[in-house]
Design an enzyme around this catalytic site. Structure first.
Site, PDB file in Angstrom:
ATOM      1  N   LYS A 177       7.452  -8.074   0.161  1.00  0.00           N
ATOM      2  CA  LYS A 177       7.947  -7.824  -1.196  1.00  0.00           C
ATOM      3  C   LYS A 177       9.444  -8.099  -1.132  1.00  0.00           C
ATOM      4  O   LYS A 177      10.237  -7.246  -0.721  1.00  0.00           O
ATOM      5  CB  LYS A 177       7.669  -6.370  -1.591  1.00  0.00           C
ATOM      6  CG  LYS A 177       7.593  -6.098  -3.078  1.00  0.00           C
ATOM      7  CD  LYS A 177       8.857  -6.371  -3.855  1.00  0.00           C
ATOM      8  CE  LYS A 177       9.916  -5.324  -3.694  1.00  0.00           C
ATOM      9  NZ  LYS A 177      11.194  -5.722  -4.346  1.00  0.00           N
ATOM     10  N   GLU A 252      16.405  -0.502   8.363  1.00  0.00           N
ATOM     11  CA  GLU A 252      17.773  -1.002   8.550  1.00  0.00           C
ATOM     12  C   GLU A 252      18.510  -0.723   7.257  1.00  0.00           C
ATOM     13  O   GLU A 252      18.137  -1.259   6.209  1.00  0.00           O
ATOM     14  CB  GLU A 252      17.769  -2.512   8.822  1.00  0.00           C
ATOM     15  CG  GLU A 252      17.176  -2.904  10.150  1.00  0.00           C
ATOM     16  CD  GLU A 252      17.994  -2.441  11.325  1.00  0.00           C
ATOM     17  OE1 GLU A 252      19.174  -2.086  11.150  1.00  0.00           O
ATOM     18  OE2 GLU A 252      17.441  -2.393  12.428  1.00  0.00           O
ATOM     19  N   CYS A 286      25.723  -5.670   5.083  1.00  0.00           N
ATOM     20  CA  CYS A 286      25.593  -4.325   5.641  1.00  0.00           C
ATOM     21  C   CYS A 286      26.632  -4.108   6.725  1.00  0.00           C
ATOM     22  O   CYS A 286      27.007  -2.980   7.021  1.00  0.00           O
ATOM     23  CB  CYS A 286      24.195  -4.128   6.197  1.00  0.00           C
ATOM     24  SG  CYS A 286      23.689  -5.484   7.249  1.00  0.00           S
ATOM     25  N   GLN A 333      25.675  -3.582  -9.354  1.00  0.00           N
ATOM     26  CA  GLN A 333      26.554  -3.651  -8.195  1.00  0.00           C
ATOM     27  C   GLN A 333      28.002  -3.881  -8.630  1.00  0.00           C
ATOM     28  O   GLN A 333      28.946  -3.313  -8.060  1.00  0.00           O
ATOM     29  CB  GLN A 333      26.065  -4.770  -7.268  1.00  0.00           C
ATOM     30  CG  GLN A 333      26.699  -4.771  -5.904  1.00  0.00           C
ATOM     31  CD  GLN A 333      26.496  -3.459  -5.163  1.00  0.00           C
ATOM     32  OE1 GLN A 333      25.393  -2.934  -5.077  1.00  0.00           O
ATOM     33  NE2 GLN A 333      27.584  -2.900  -4.646  1.00  0.00           N
ATOM     34  N   GLU A 387      29.563   3.556   1.220  1.00  0.00           N
ATOM     35  CA  GLU A 387      29.370   2.101   1.183  1.00  0.00           C
ATOM     36  C   GLU A 387      29.657   1.590  -0.232  1.00  0.00           C
ATOM     37  O   GLU A 387      29.103   2.101  -1.202  1.00  0.00           O
ATOM     38  CB  GLU A 387      27.935   1.770   1.571  1.00  0.00           C
ATOM     39  CG  GLU A 387      27.705   0.293   1.731  1.00  0.00           C
ATOM     40  CD  GLU A 387      26.283  -0.026   2.205  1.00  0.00           C
ATOM     41  OE1 GLU A 387      25.335   0.515   1.614  1.00  0.00           O
ATOM     42  OE2 GLU A 387      26.143  -0.807   3.160  1.00  0.00           O
TER      43      GLU A 387
HETATM   44  P1  NAD Z   1      17.729  -1.410  -2.155  1.00  0.00           P
HETATM   45  O1  NAD Z   1      17.454  -0.269  -1.242  1.00  0.00           O
HETATM   46  O2  NAD Z   1      18.041  -1.129  -3.561  1.00  0.00           O
HETATM   47  O3  NAD Z   1      16.495  -2.419  -2.182  1.00  0.00           O
HETATM   48  C1  NAD Z   1      15.954  -2.970  -1.009  1.00  0.00           C
HETATM   49  C2  NAD Z   1      14.496  -3.325  -1.257  1.00  0.00           C
HETATM   50  O4  NAD Z   1      13.762  -2.121  -1.443  1.00  0.00           O
HETATM   51  C3  NAD Z   1      14.260  -4.176  -2.506  1.00  0.00           C
HETATM   52  O5  NAD Z   1      13.261  -5.134  -2.233  1.00  0.00           O
HETATM   53  C4  NAD Z   1      13.759  -3.155  -3.504  1.00  0.00           C
HETATM   54  O6  NAD Z   1      12.943  -3.701  -4.503  1.00  0.00           O
HETATM   55  C5  NAD Z   1      12.977  -2.224  -2.620  1.00  0.00           C
HETATM   56  N1  NAD Z   1      12.761  -0.878  -3.152  1.00  0.00           N
HETATM   57  C6  NAD Z   1      13.551  -0.185  -4.001  1.00  0.00           C
HETATM   58  N2  NAD Z   1      12.984   1.014  -4.289  1.00  0.00           N
HETATM   59  C7  NAD Z   1      11.823   1.081  -3.593  1.00  0.00           C
HETATM   60  C8  NAD Z   1      10.792   2.054  -3.474  1.00  0.00           C
HETATM   61  N3  NAD Z   1      10.842   3.215  -4.118  1.00  0.00           N
HETATM   62  N4  NAD Z   1       9.748   1.791  -2.660  1.00  0.00           N
HETATM   63  C9  NAD Z   1       9.678   0.626  -1.992  1.00  0.00           C
HETATM   64  N5  NAD Z   1      10.605  -0.348  -2.085  1.00  0.00           N
HETATM   65  C10 NAD Z   1      11.675  -0.123  -2.870  1.00  0.00           C
HETATM   66  O7  NAD Z   1      18.888  -2.233  -1.442  1.00  0.00           O
HETATM   67  P2  NAD Z   1      19.614  -3.562  -1.953  1.00  0.00           P
HETATM   68  O8  NAD Z   1      20.530  -3.193  -3.055  1.00  0.00           O
HETATM   69  O9  NAD Z   1      18.622  -4.653  -2.170  1.00  0.00           O
HETATM   70  O10 NAD Z   1      20.447  -3.966  -0.653  1.00  0.00           O
HETATM   71  C11 NAD Z   1      21.675  -3.407  -0.352  1.00  0.00           C
HETATM   72  C12 NAD Z   1      21.556  -2.362   0.744  1.00  0.00           C
HETATM   73  O11 NAD Z   1      20.893  -2.921   1.870  1.00  0.00           O
HETATM   74  C13 NAD Z   1      22.883  -1.897   1.257  1.00  0.00           C
HETATM   75  O12 NAD Z   1      22.872  -0.508   1.430  1.00  0.00           O
HETATM   76  C14 NAD Z   1      23.008  -2.582   2.608  1.00  0.00           C
HETATM   77  O13 NAD Z   1      23.840  -1.944   3.517  1.00  0.00           O
HETATM   78  C15 NAD Z   1      21.614  -2.614   3.050  1.00  0.00           C
HETATM   79  N6  NAD Z   1      21.403  -3.642   4.056  1.00  0.00           N
HETATM   80  C16 NAD Z   1      21.219  -3.247   5.353  1.00  0.00           C
HETATM   81  C17 NAD Z   1      21.042  -4.190   6.346  1.00  0.00           C
HETATM   82  C18 NAD Z   1      20.824  -3.758   7.779  1.00  0.00           C
HETATM   83  O14 NAD Z   1      20.259  -4.545   8.526  1.00  0.00           O
HETATM   84  N7  NAD Z   1      21.244  -2.577   8.187  1.00  0.00           N
HETATM   85  C19 NAD Z   1      21.046  -5.546   6.024  1.00  0.00           C
HETATM   86  C20 NAD Z   1      21.246  -5.915   4.695  1.00  0.00           C
HETATM   87  C21 NAD Z   1      21.407  -4.941   3.723  1.00  0.00           C
END
Ligand code: NAD
Length: 498
Positions: A177, A252, A286, A333, A387
């Site tokens: 997804k 992650e 991230c 964002q 963050e």
């Molecule tokens: P997000 O948590 O909003 O979304 C990530 C994914 O989760 C999306 O596909 C979203 O649709 C899905 N999602 C959201 N709610 C959900 C739920 N209730 N159940 C299942 N899936 C759900 O994050 P984002 O805004 O897409 O990305 C930014 C974040 O990701 C930042 O906090 C960043 O630090 C982190 N990030 C971490 C890494 C790492 O490897 N540590 C890498 C890249 C990004």
């Protein structure tokens, strides 16, 4: 602008619409008038169909010899190399990162394809002597079954590759997804796998929103593993939901990464690193360098030199090769970035550079923000703790090496950290004492390579790692096998007792 294409879910090798018939748009954050594609707004029933398809495919895929699986990955790598430029352009249009970085994102997937293709001929286990005579024993990796993969938008091809490829080389099948803000790059990656001969149902794509399409994947009883990259809040929620069906969960999540600059550092090198670490990908990594922990003796000079260079950053549409920083991903964002700048000012930090939205002329239809540098920041301020995920960095002055390490570690996250110093003793102490999953010396907090473990401590992760052979741990179980060829009953710990 031409009519946007409609993309279907990929389920069992077929391209199918969501059962509700609903869709959503993927728009260009540099120019929101441009629709990149129409994608399926899926729900639990679509997820279920995809999981069933993955379950069916698992029965033959798990029995396909791993070197054969690897050959498909190798062919996909060759195809992705050929398509790199086109897919990089798609990525820049769908999520805004500048073209050079989008090429890097595709390259990461190419690297991961080659690396995991090679794993098809390794997947090493152990053999070890038995304490009994005429007995053989070994450990082998076995796949887990259907894996659910949930990814963010900031590395829209690299991160899906980090999850899909270790999962399938082991013989698992997957349902992915992708992020609703950047699903196209997942399609492009998966298209290479399909064209390379991946059988139907091994990789399935279901697009949609987190709660509607992501969560049913986490709840589905036939899904054995959830691999998630995204925000800490969603990761925590997923962990709770997944506990109901006893899934293995790999997370992650966020970061608040600090670069330490000591008074003996090469300041020019540090300035170059900070520019790249803080403003690369518009700070939406991230691993972004959102805190600069500078020794007080050089803090002012560092800030001034940084501001001069950051003024040269050209903000704009990443398809223009002269642009060096793109937009924020979406309105939410963008507002978060603006709010944090306001919070920083209220807290008493001073804006040395930037701090404003860009809204005129070429910026009128995108989410553009100035590269922003805060000074007079103290470690407990929210802009130094939380963050932001935007082009904002905060300079914190410290008086000693020990204070620098304490400040660097004094956040809830533990993804990446860095130190600029010419003192090898300080460098080694920092490598030992920085409490993050990744540490850089004389380089910024970004720049991981795919064949070392990637992930973080504390609120960044839950102990798993992506990248490297360590990624295999997430998607496999160990099976220990004992073969007794003595012809009589041998009882471990009993028959060989002193
Ligand atoms: P997000 O948590 O909003 O979304 C990530 C994914 O989760 C999306 O596909 C979203 O649709 C899905 N999602 C959201 N709610 C959900 C739920 N209730 N159940 C299942 N899936 C759900 O994050 P984002 O805004 O897409 O990305 C930014 C974040 O990701 C930042 O906090 C960043 O630090 C982190 N990030 C971490 C890494 C790492 O490897 N540590 C890498 C890249 C990004």
């Amino acid at each position: 602008m031409s009519e946007p294409k409609t993309y279907m879910n990929l389920i069992g090798g077929e391209w199918v619409a969501s059962q509700s018939g609903q869709t959503f748009e993927n728009r260009n954050p540099a120019d929101t008038r441009e629709v990149i594609g129409i994608f399926q707004r899926s729900g639990a029933e679509d997820v279920d169909a995809a999981v069933q398809a993955a379950k069916r495919a698992y029965e033959s895929w798990r029995l396909t010899p791993a070197p054969k699986r690897g050959e498909i990955l190798f062919r996909a790598a060759e195809l992705l190399r050929q398509r790199k430029e086109q897919y990089a352009r798609d990525m820049t249009r769908e999520m805004g990162k500048v073209l050079q970085e989008a090429r890097g994102d595709v390259q990461e997937a190419i690297d991961m394809l080659y690396f995991m293709a090679g794993e098809g001929r390794r997947l090493y286990g152990q053999t070890t002597p038995s304490e009994m005579p005429n007995k053989f024993q070994m450990s082998v990796r076995v796949p887990k079954g259907v894996c659910g993969l949930i990814t963010p938008w900031n590395f829209p091809m690299a991160i899906p590759s980090w999850k899909i490829l270790p999962a399938i080389i082991l013989g698992n099948t997957v349902v992915i997804k992708p992020a609703e803000d950047a699903p196209l790059s997942t399609y492009n990656l998966v298209q290479c796998l399909l064209d390379a001969g991946l059988p139907p149902g091994v990789v399935n794509i279901v697009t949609g929103y987190g709660e509607e399409a992501g969560e049913p994947l986490v709840r589905h009883p036939e899904v054995k593993v959830i691999s998630f990259t995204g925000s800490t809040a969603v990761g925590q929620h997923i962990t709770k939901v997944a506990a109901e069906t006893m899934k293995h969960v790999s997370l992650e999540m966020g970061g608040k990464n600090g670069i330490i600059v000591m008074d003996d550092a090469d300041l020019e090198l540090a300035v170059q690193g900070i520019l790249w670490g803080a403003f690369g990908t518009t700070g939406q990594r991230c691993t972004a360098s959102s805190r600069i922990i500078a020794h007080r003796a050089i803090a002012n000079e560092l800030a001034e030199r940084l501001a001069v260079r950051a003024r040269e950053i050209k903000v704009g549409n990443g398809l223009d090769e002269t642009v060096t920083m793109g937009p924020s991903i979406n309105a939410d964002q963008y507002n978060i970035v603006c709010n944090y700048v306001a919070i920083g000012k209220q807290e008493g930090a001073r804006v040395l550079l930037g701090g404003e939205r860009l809204t005129e002329g070429e910026y009128a239809h995108g989410y553009f923000f100035q590269p922003t540098i805060f000074v007079d920041v103290t470690p407990e301020m929210r802009i130094a703790q939380e963050e932001i995920f935007g082009p904002v960095t905060a300079i914190i002055a410290v008086d000693s090496f020990d204070e620098a390490i304490a400040v660097a570690n004094g956040v809830k996250y533990g993804l990446s950290s860095s130190i600029y110093t010419r003192d090898v003793n300080k460098a080694f102490r920092a490598m030992r004492d920085l409490d993050t999953g990744i540490v850089y010396v004389n380089a910024p907090t970004i720049g991981a390579e795919i064949h070392l473990p990637f992930g973080g401590t504390k609120a960044t992760g839950n102990g798993h790692r992506e990248g490297g052979v360590q990624a295999l741990e997430v998607f496999s179980e160990w099976k220990s096998i004992y073969v007794d060829y003595s012809g009589y009953l041998q009882r471990a710990q009993i028959d060989n007792a002193e």
